[in-house]
Design a protein around this motif. Structure first.
Motif, short mmCIF file in Angstrom:
data_model
loop_
_atom_site.label_atom_id
_atom_site.label_comp_id
_atom_site.label_asym_id
_atom_site.label_seq_id
_atom_site.Cartn_x
_atom_site.Cartn_y
_atom_site.Cartn_z
N ILE A 26 1.50 -5.16 14.39
CA ILE A 26 2.08 -4.18 13.48
C ILE A 26 3.59 -4.28 13.64
O ILE A 26 4.10 -4.18 14.76
CB ILE A 26 1.61 -2.75 13.82
N ILE A 27 4.28 -4.49 12.54
CA ILE A 27 5.74 -4.63 12.59
C ILE A 27 6.36 -3.52 11.75
O ILE A 27 6.11 -3.42 10.55
CB ILE A 27 6.19 -6.00 12.07
N VAL B 79 2.32 -4.80 3.20
CA VAL B 79 3.23 -3.75 3.61
C VAL B 79 2.62 -2.40 3.31
O VAL B 79 2.15 -2.14 2.20
CB VAL B 79 4.59 -3.87 2.86
N ILE B 80 2.63 -1.54 4.31
CA ILE B 80 2.24 -0.15 4.11
C ILE B 80 3.54 0.65 4.02
O ILE B 80 4.33 0.66 4.96
CB ILE B 80 1.35 0.37 5.25
N PHE B 81 3.75 1.28 2.89
CA PHE B 81 4.95 2.07 2.63
C PHE B 81 4.78 3.43 3.30
O PHE B 81 3.89 4.20 2.94
CB PHE B 81 5.14 2.20 1.11
N ILE C 107 2.94 -5.10 8.05
CA ILE C 107 4.30 -4.56 8.07
C ILE C 107 4.20 -3.10 7.63
O ILE C 107 3.57 -2.80 6.62
CB ILE C 107 5.23 -5.31 7.09
N VAL C 108 4.83 -2.21 8.39
CA VAL C 108 4.90 -0.81 7.99
C VAL C 108 6.36 -0.53 7.66
O VAL C 108 7.23 -0.67 8.52
CB VAL C 108 4.40 0.13 9.10
N SER C 109 6.60 -0.19 6.40
CA SER C 109 7.96 -0.01 5.92
C SER C 109 8.43 1.43 6.09
O SER C 109 7.75 2.37 5.70
CB SER C 109 8.04 -0.38 4.44
N HIS C 110 9.64 1.57 6.64
CA HIS C 110 10.27 2.88 6.75
C HIS C 110 11.27 3.10 5.63
O HIS C 110 12.11 4.00 5.70
CB HIS C 110 10.98 3.01 8.10
N ASP C 111 11.18 2.29 4.59
CA ASP C 111 12.07 2.46 3.44
C ASP C 111 11.81 3.81 2.77
O ASP C 111 10.71 4.36 2.86
CB ASP C 111 11.84 1.34 2.42
N ILE C 112 12.81 4.28 2.08
CA ILE C 112 12.69 5.55 1.36
C ILE C 112 12.28 5.32 -0.09
O ILE C 112 11.61 6.13 -0.70
CB ILE C 112 14.01 6.33 1.44
N VAL D 231 0.89 -1.15 0.00
CA VAL D 231 0.00 0.00 0.00
C VAL D 231 0.92 1.20 0.00
O VAL D 231 1.73 1.37 0.91
CB VAL D 231 -0.90 0.00 1.25
N SER D 232 0.83 2.02 -1.03
CA SER D 232 1.84 3.06 -1.20
C SER D 232 1.40 4.43 -0.70
O SER D 232 2.16 5.38 -0.79
CB SER D 232 2.23 3.18 -2.68
#
Length: 169
Positions: A65-66, A119-121, A96-101, A46-47
């Motif tokens: 929530i990870i 994954v939620i971006f 999963i909640v991503s902290h990626d850039i 999910v962007s």
């Protein structure tokens, strides 16, 4: 007299069709924002996120929530454990909640590692700040209830049993 009935029938039909369209459109949109079990999903990232976006995915029971990022060595070390929890416990909702850039790097990581996570971006960490504005480490687990309340939190390192105990106790 007959024309009057035909006009009423046409108006009634238009109203019914309009109501069905509104109802169908609402349910179709609403269903896209619900947590969908892994085996039924077509898309895993999910962007778009904001500070309240996570509430769209919470179920009627507690959700894990990870917070995760592909650049985090500890996260990479935990990916197999997370995947095992994901695949072996369909009764536990996991997000999963991503902290990626970079969403491209995240997509590549998921494909390369054959991961079917939801994954939620969230590169701006809006969800994290809304849940616990004083925390920063990853990977980090939160147990959230259906009202977006934090019930518990767990920092890495963790294993399969740690996560199950965390969820059920």
């Amino acid at each position: 007299m007959r024309k009057k009935y035909i006009i009423y029938i046409v108006i009634f039909t238009i109203c019914i069709i309009s109501l069905l369209f509104i109802f169908w459109g609402y349910n179709n949109l609403h269903s896209k924002t619900k947590y969908i079990p892994t085996k039924l999903r077509n898309s895993y990232i999910v962007s778009v996120s904001d500070d309240t976006y996570l509430t769209n995915y919470l179920q009627r029971k507690n959700t894990l929530i990870i917070f995760f990022a592909t650049w985090c060595d500890h996260c990479i070390n935990e990916k197999d454990t997370i995947t095992d929890i994901y695949n072996n416990n369909p009764d536990i909702p996991v997000i999963i909640v991503s902290h990626d850039i970079s969403i491209e790097k995240l997509e590549n990581f998921l494909k390369t590692n054959n991961l079917n996570w939801l994954v939620i971006f969230d590169p701006e960490k809006k969800i994290r700040k809304n849940i616990d504005k004083n925390s920063s480490g990853i990977p980090y687990l939160y147990l959230i209830d259906k009202n977006n309340n934090v019930l518990n939190k767990l920092n890495s390192p963790f294993d399969y049993d740690d996560i199950l105990n965390f969820y059920y106790n």
